[in-house]
Structures are given as C-alpha cells and as structure tokens.
Design an enzyme around this catalytic site. Structure first.
Site, PDB file in Angstrom:
ATOM      1  N   HIS A  58       9.552  28.429   9.875  1.00  0.00           N
ATOM      2  CA  HIS A  58       9.100  29.070   9.082  1.00  0.00           C
ATOM      3  C   HIS A  58       8.656  29.301   8.915  1.00  0.00           C
ATOM      4  CE1 HIS A  58      11.221  24.569   7.252  1.00  0.00           C
ATOM      5  NE2 HIS A  58      11.407  25.714   6.104  1.00  0.00           N
ATOM      6  N   HIS A 110      11.235  34.411   9.859  1.00  0.00           N
ATOM      7  CA  HIS A 110      12.857  33.763   8.681  1.00  0.00           C
ATOM      8  C   HIS A 110      12.225  34.232   7.637  1.00  0.00           C
ATOM      9  CE1 HIS A 110      14.339  30.155   6.518  1.00  0.00           C
ATOM     10  NE2 HIS A 110      13.317  30.419   5.519  1.00  0.00           N
ATOM     11  N   HIS A 170       9.606  33.613   0.309  1.00  0.00           N
ATOM     12  CA  HIS A 170       9.393  31.988  -0.417  1.00  0.00           C
ATOM     13  C   HIS A 170       8.852  31.145   0.684  1.00  0.00           C
ATOM     14  CE1 HIS A 170      12.643  32.098   3.699  1.00  0.00           C
ATOM     15  NE2 HIS A 170      13.022  30.988   3.266  1.00  0.00           N
ATOM     16  N   ASP A 171       8.996  31.364   1.326  1.00  0.00           N
ATOM     17  CA  ASP A 171       8.011  30.283   2.305  1.00  0.00           C
ATOM     18  C   ASP A 171       6.928  30.477   3.255  1.00  0.00           C
ATOM     19  OD1 ASP A 171       9.528  27.419   2.605  1.00  0.00           O
ATOM     20  OD2 ASP A 171      11.005  28.645   4.504  1.00  0.00           O
TER      21      ASP A 171
END
Length: 298
Positions: free
Chosen positions: A191, A195, A231-232
């Site tokens: 992550h 990514h 998103h991460d």
C-alpha cells in the site's frame, strides 16, 4: 439511548405470538424473579432523553411508592450529569488523540518545497504515450514509470481525461496536491505510492477504453480519479483488525465509527486538501464541493 437492561415481558394486547410460543428459560427466570419495577428517563441539559434506568424488586416493600419516584427523578439528574461528563471526557480524549496523531504525521511527512511545486507546475504537460505507447492498455504496469516522473504522469493522465480543463484545475495547486499526496504515502510493501498510481492509472484506462466513462457524470469521474489516487493515503501496512487489537491511535479515533483505516485515509485526504495551496476543488460551487467529498468518502 442506554438502558440498564432489557427485560422480556408477557404478551400484551398488541403482542401477537404463535400458539406454540414458549418463553425461554432465561425469560421465565426473569419473569419469576421480577416482583416490581420502576423505570425513569435520564435527560441531558436540553431535555432530550439520553438513557433509561430501571430499578427492580424493591427491598422492604411490594411496590415502588410516589416517594420512590421522586427519589428516582432526583437521582436521574445526577445520572444525566454523569453521562454528560463522560461524553465530555470522550471528546477531550479524541482531541488529545488527534493532536498526538497530527504531531506524528508532521514528524513523518516532509513538506513539499516551493521549488518542487514550481518545477512540476511550469513543466509542459506531455502526452501519456510519452511514458509508454501501451499506457492506455490494461496490461501496462505503471510501476515501470521512474519515481521522479510519477507525479508528472498523474498530471498527464488528469489532462488526458479532460479533468484539468473541465474543472479549471490550477497547475500550481494540482502540482502541490499531487506532491503532497505522494509524500503522504508511507512505504509498506504493497500500500505505497506506486499502488496509488496503479489504481489511478486503472481509472485512466477505463476512461480511455470505456467511452470516457460516459455512464458517470463529470463530477463522479473527478471524484473517482482522485479517490483512486488517495484511497490508501498514510497506510501503515496493517489491517483494521490489527489496529483495533493493538489499541492504536487510529483505533481510538475511528473504531467507533466503522472501518478504521478507510476513515483515516479519507481524513488525511481532507488534511491535504485543507493544506495551503492544495485545494484542487476550490473552483467548484458549494453543492458540487459537498457532492465530490461525499463521493470520495463513499
């Protein structure tokens, strides 16, 4: 609303039970032991009911009297005050935890220099194919893009999707936002920033291969692309269960609200957006601004 406990009761006029209904052993035991009961509301300072207390089986009497009710009403005031202070303490605890988390993030993340932002913002936007002729295919891996050019690649994809022109994204704002997001990613095995780039690239490929995502609105496409990128953000390399089990700072902040890491990612995205010179949605109207944040959160 809190209750001391919930007791089953015998079927009343409005209760419909099948003829073969039989109370459980626990219910039967409670009904046999329950001689009398007094319930009273617990209210806050605005008069809203925040809890219900029950007193069962009065000692030294077969029923609760009017005097008992008055005592219970007085006691309920102290219950309300106790709940208020407990809530206040929880808010204080969250504030302190937020402060601790902010300090941790400041120590970990490096600020983006003005020179970096200016260099990226003033650089000519190149065609995506300059990174690879196959960049708009599902088989292409964006991990082959050199780290030094990944932010540039994001800007190129953003431009190719028409987001820069459609939403009047300012070059310096977009450049600083992307660089801040990149710095906000840690370096766990999976992550990480690459990514995030891969997921954003997948959104770009969908846009190129699926009729410009015409089944979505322009605002939804905008939210989707930057959600993919963020998103991460600040992922620690551990899952929600680990955060809760280890009683981490993140768990103390978000465990009562649902998914710990997902809420943290969105919170950190807002932190980047609220940083000086990073609000890429500044040109949106009030309603559009609310909608794009709601879309990113969902």
């Amino acid at each position: 609303m809190r209750r001391a406990r919930i007791l089953s009761r015998k079927p009343g006029p409005r209760t419909r039970l099948s003829q073969d209904w039989m109370p459980s052993e626990k219910t039967t035991l409670i009904l046999r032991c329950l001689l009398n009961i007094l319930c009273f509301p617990i209210k806050n300072n605005t008069g809203d009911v925040v809890g219900v207390a029950e007193l069962c089986n009065k000692v030294g009497g077969n029923f609760f009297t009017k005097y008992d009710q008055e005592l219970a009403a007085t006691f309920s005031v102290y219950c309300g005050i106790s709940l208020y202070h407990a809530t206040l303490y929880r808010k204080l605890e969250i504030t302190q935890t937020n402060s601790k988390l902010s300090t941790e993030l400041m120590l970990y993340h490096m600020q983006v220099s003005t020179e970096e932002v200016e260099k990226l913002a003033t650089k000519d936007i190149v065609e995506c194919t300059e990174f690879s002729e196959a960049i708009a295919t599902f088989t292409y891996t964006p991990r082959s893009i050199p780290d030094a050019r990944t932010a540039e690649a994001v800007i190129s994809m953003c431009s190719a999707m028409g987001l820069t022109r459609r939403w009047k994204l300012q070059p310096s704002t977009l450049a600083k936002f992307i660089l801040m997001v990149k710095r906000s990613y840690r370096d766990p095995p999976y992550h990480n920033w690459y990514h995030a780039l891969s997921v954003a690239h997948f959104c770009y490929v969908l846009h190129q291969r699926c009729d410009n995502l015409s089944f979505l609105t322009d605002l939804e496409v905008l939210a989707l692309f930057f959600s993919c990128l963020c998103h991460d953000i600040d992922h620690r390399g551990t899952n929600n269960s680990f955060q809760i089990s280890s009683k981490s700072v993140l768990a103390s902040l978000y465990s009562s609200e649902g998914s710990v890491m997902e809420r943290h990612h969105f919170s950190q995205t807002l932190c980047v957006l609220n940083s000086e010179g990073c609000n890429i949605f500044a040109n949106l109207g009030t309603e559009e601004y609310k909608q794009v944040l709601d879309l990113m959160q969902s």
